[in-house]
Scaffold this motif. Structure first.
Motif, mmCIF file in Angstrom:
data_model
loop_
_atom_site.group_PDB
_atom_site.id
_atom_site.type_symbol
_atom_site.label_atom_id
_atom_site.label_comp_id
_atom_site.label_asym_id
_atom_site.label_seq_id
_atom_site.Cartn_x
_atom_site.Cartn_y
_atom_site.Cartn_z
ATOM 1 N N ARG A 55 0.828 -1.220 0.000
ATOM 2 C CA ARG A 55 0.000 0.000 0.000
ATOM 3 C C ARG A 55 0.858 1.264 0.000
ATOM 4 N N ALA A 56 2.050 1.220 0.647
ATOM 5 C CA ALA A 56 2.916 2.410 0.666
ATOM 6 C C ALA A 56 3.364 2.742 -0.761
ATOM 7 N N GLU A 57 3.693 1.710 -1.526
ATOM 8 C CA GLU A 57 4.080 1.940 -2.936
ATOM 9 C C GLU A 57 2.888 2.452 -3.737
ATOM 10 N N LEU A 58 1.723 1.886 -3.450
ATOM 11 C CA LEU A 58 0.525 2.317 -4.183
ATOM 12 C C LEU A 58 0.212 3.784 -3.884
ATOM 13 N N ALA A 59 0.432 4.203 -2.639
ATOM 14 C CA ALA A 59 0.123 5.582 -2.241
ATOM 15 C C ALA A 59 0.942 6.602 -3.034
ATOM 16 N N GLU A 60 2.104 6.186 -3.507
ATOM 17 C CA GLU A 60 2.909 7.102 -4.329
ATOM 18 C C GLU A 60 2.239 7.343 -5.680
ATOM 19 N N LEU A 61 1.500 6.335 -6.119
ATOM 20 C CA LEU A 61 0.812 6.422 -7.411
ATOM 21 C C LEU A 61 -0.578 7.020 -7.247
ATOM 22 N N TRP A 62 -1.253 6.583 -6.178
ATOM 23 C CA TRP A 62 -2.656 6.931 -5.930
ATOM 24 C C TRP A 62 -2.787 7.171 -4.423
ATOM 25 N N PRO A 63 -2.710 8.432 -3.985
ATOM 26 C CA PRO A 63 -2.613 8.721 -2.552
ATOM 27 C C PRO A 63 -3.650 8.056 -1.653
ATOM 28 N N PRO A 64 -4.916 7.867 -2.066
ATOM 29 C CA PRO A 64 -5.830 7.160 -1.153
ATOM 30 C C PRO A 64 -5.390 5.721 -0.876
ATOM 31 N N ALA A 65 -4.566 5.160 -1.791
ATOM 32 C CA ALA A 65 -4.047 3.787 -1.640
ATOM 33 C C ALA A 65 -5.150 2.743 -1.508
ATOM 34 N N SER A 66 -6.318 3.052 -2.039
ATOM 35 C CA SER A 66 -7.379 2.041 -2.088
ATOM 36 C C SER A 66 -7.165 1.213 -3.351
ATOM 37 N N ILE A 67 -7.645 -0.015 -3.319
ATOM 38 C CA ILE A 67 -7.590 -0.834 -4.529
ATOM 39 C C ILE A 67 -9.020 -1.120 -4.981
ATOM 40 N N PRO A 68 -9.206 -1.255 -6.314
ATOM 41 C CA PRO A 68 -8.195 -1.303 -7.357
ATOM 42 C C PRO A 68 -7.800 0.083 -7.865
ATOM 43 N N VAL A 69 -6.649 0.081 -8.567
ATOM 44 C CA VAL A 69 -6.216 1.255 -9.325
ATOM 45 C C VAL A 69 -5.842 0.750 -10.718
ATOM 46 N N LEU A 70 -6.221 1.517 -11.722
ATOM 47 C CA LEU A 70 -5.898 1.141 -13.093
ATOM 48 C C LEU A 70 -4.852 2.100 -13.641
ATOM 49 N N ARG A 71 -3.850 1.530 -14.299
ATOM 50 C CA ARG A 71 -2.872 2.359 -15.006
ATOM 51 C C ARG A 71 -3.085 2.128 -16.499
ATOM 52 N N ASP A 72 -3.305 3.214 -17.214
ATOM 53 C CA ASP A 72 -3.508 3.154 -18.660
ATOM 54 C C ASP A 72 -2.530 4.157 -19.278
ATOM 55 N N GLY A 73 -1.366 3.666 -19.688
ATOM 56 C CA GLY A 73 -0.331 4.576 -20.167
ATOM 57 C C GLY A 73 0.088 5.507 -19.047
ATOM 58 N N ASP A 74 -0.022 6.817 -19.297
ATOM 59 C CA ASP A 74 0.358 7.802 -18.274
ATOM 60 C C ASP A 74 -0.757 8.058 -17.271
ATOM 61 N N GLN A 75 -1.941 7.555 -17.547
ATOM 62 C CA GLN A 75 -3.083 7.843 -16.661
ATOM 63 C C GLN A 75 -3.169 6.853 -15.507
ATOM 64 N N VAL A 76 -3.400 7.387 -14.325
ATOM 65 C CA VAL A 76 -3.624 6.554 -13.138
ATOM 66 C C VAL A 76 -5.055 6.826 -12.691
ATOM 67 N N ILE A 77 -5.856 5.773 -12.673
ATOM 68 C CA ILE A 77 -7.285 5.965 -12.425
ATOM 69 C C ILE A 77 -7.713 5.131 -11.222
ATOM 70 N N GLY A 78 -8.263 5.803 -10.223
ATOM 71 C CA GLY A 78 -8.824 5.113 -9.065
ATOM 72 C C GLY A 78 -10.331 5.253 -9.077
ATOM 73 N N GLU A 79 -10.976 4.619 -8.107
ATOM 74 C CA GLU A 79 -12.432 4.603 -7.970
ATOM 75 C C GLU A 79 -13.054 3.696 -9.048
ATOM 76 N N THR A 80 -13.666 2.629 -8.568
ATOM 77 C CA THR A 80 -14.149 1.584 -9.476
ATOM 78 C C THR A 80 -15.131 2.082 -10.540
ATOM 79 N N SER A 81 -16.031 2.969 -10.143
ATOM 80 C CA SER A 81 -17.022 3.422 -11.130
ATOM 81 C C SER A 81 -16.348 4.204 -12.256
ATOM 82 N N ILE A 82 -15.306 4.948 -11.900
ATOM 83 C CA ILE A 82 -14.584 5.728 -12.911
ATOM 84 C C ILE A 82 -13.736 4.795 -13.784
#
Ligand SMILES: N[C@@H](CCC(=O)N[C@@H](CS)C(=O)NCC(=O)O)C(=O)O
Length: 209
Positions: free
Chosen positions: A38-65
């Motif tokens: 989770r500490a590594e994830l927080a660097e990418l996505w500060p809430p550090a909740s899962i899941p997180v999607l990486r699409d190229g340069d985009q980092v997308i959190g929140e399942t509905s999004i």
């Protein structure tokens, strides 16, 4: 290529996995604890909740999004679908998490657990009424709402099952979802992790699967 930061036993990760499977979208997986923490994830996505999607340069959190990002109108076709997605997240999945986290984090807050059980009962009633007139939550086809409902109901079944006699439409609906390849795969992939569940796992749990 899409990369999903996830854990196969995590409720909200399963919501996105069902959507990806439904759409036949290819993705790479990074699994929590095995590939990241989770500490590594927080660097990418500060809430550090899962899941997180990486699409190229985009980092997308929140399942509905995430689901809207990968599937757009195919899985989010209407306001009705959004509405039931929100209702399932808030009154089924979040209620389940409140009960499970009460044990994991040793809160032992009986009032909070009782409120969460009440929210589940309320949600079962709403779902039953809606499903009496529809095959899926937002109509005749599977949408984001059903991706949200399936894993929430999966865990709800383990800790606070609905009464099949008074909820025949919900029972029919869940049985059909569980047979669907997109959700059946998620259930199978999560099976080896059931020992992680902090509450008793019912002996008859797989009666729908
Ligand atoms: N609203 C968030 C909820 C995500 C969520 O609650 N994920 C859980 C795992 S299923 C989580 O990471 N909880 C925080 C934690 O475990 O510390 C979403 O839709 O993505």
């Amino acid at each position: 290529m899409l990369t999903l930061y996830e854990h196969p036993f995590a409720l909200y990760c399963q919501k996105v996995l069902i959507a990806l499977n439904e759409q036949g979208i290819a993705y790479d997986v990074l699994e929590e604890q095995r590939d990241f923490d989770r500490a590594e994830l927080a660097e990418l996505w500060p809430p550090a909740s899962i899941p997180v999607l990486r699409d190229g340069d985009q980092v997308i959190g929140e399942t509905s999004i995430i689901i809207e990002h990968v599937a757009g109108a195919r899985l989010v076709p209407s306001l009705e679908a959004r509405k039931w997605d929100r209702l399932c997240d808030q009154y089924v999945s979040d209620a389940v998490q409140a009960i499970v986290f009460d044990t994991i984090y040793e809160r032992f807050d009986e009032r909070a657990v009782s409120q969460a059980r009440g929210r589940l009962d309320m949600a079962y009633g709403m779902l039953e009424a809606q499903l009496a007139g529809h095959e899926f939550l937002a109509g005749d086809t599977l949408t984001i709402a059903d991706c949200a409902a399936a894993p929430g109901l999966f865990y709800a079944l383990a800790i606070h099952p609905w009464d099949e006699g008074t909820h025949p439409h919900l029972t029919r609906y869940y049985r059909a979802l569980a047979q669907r390849p997109s959700f059946a795969k998620v259930i199978a992939d999560a099976r080896p992790y059931r020992h992680l569940f902090p509450l008793p796992w019912p002996a008859d749990f797989d009666r729908y699967h």
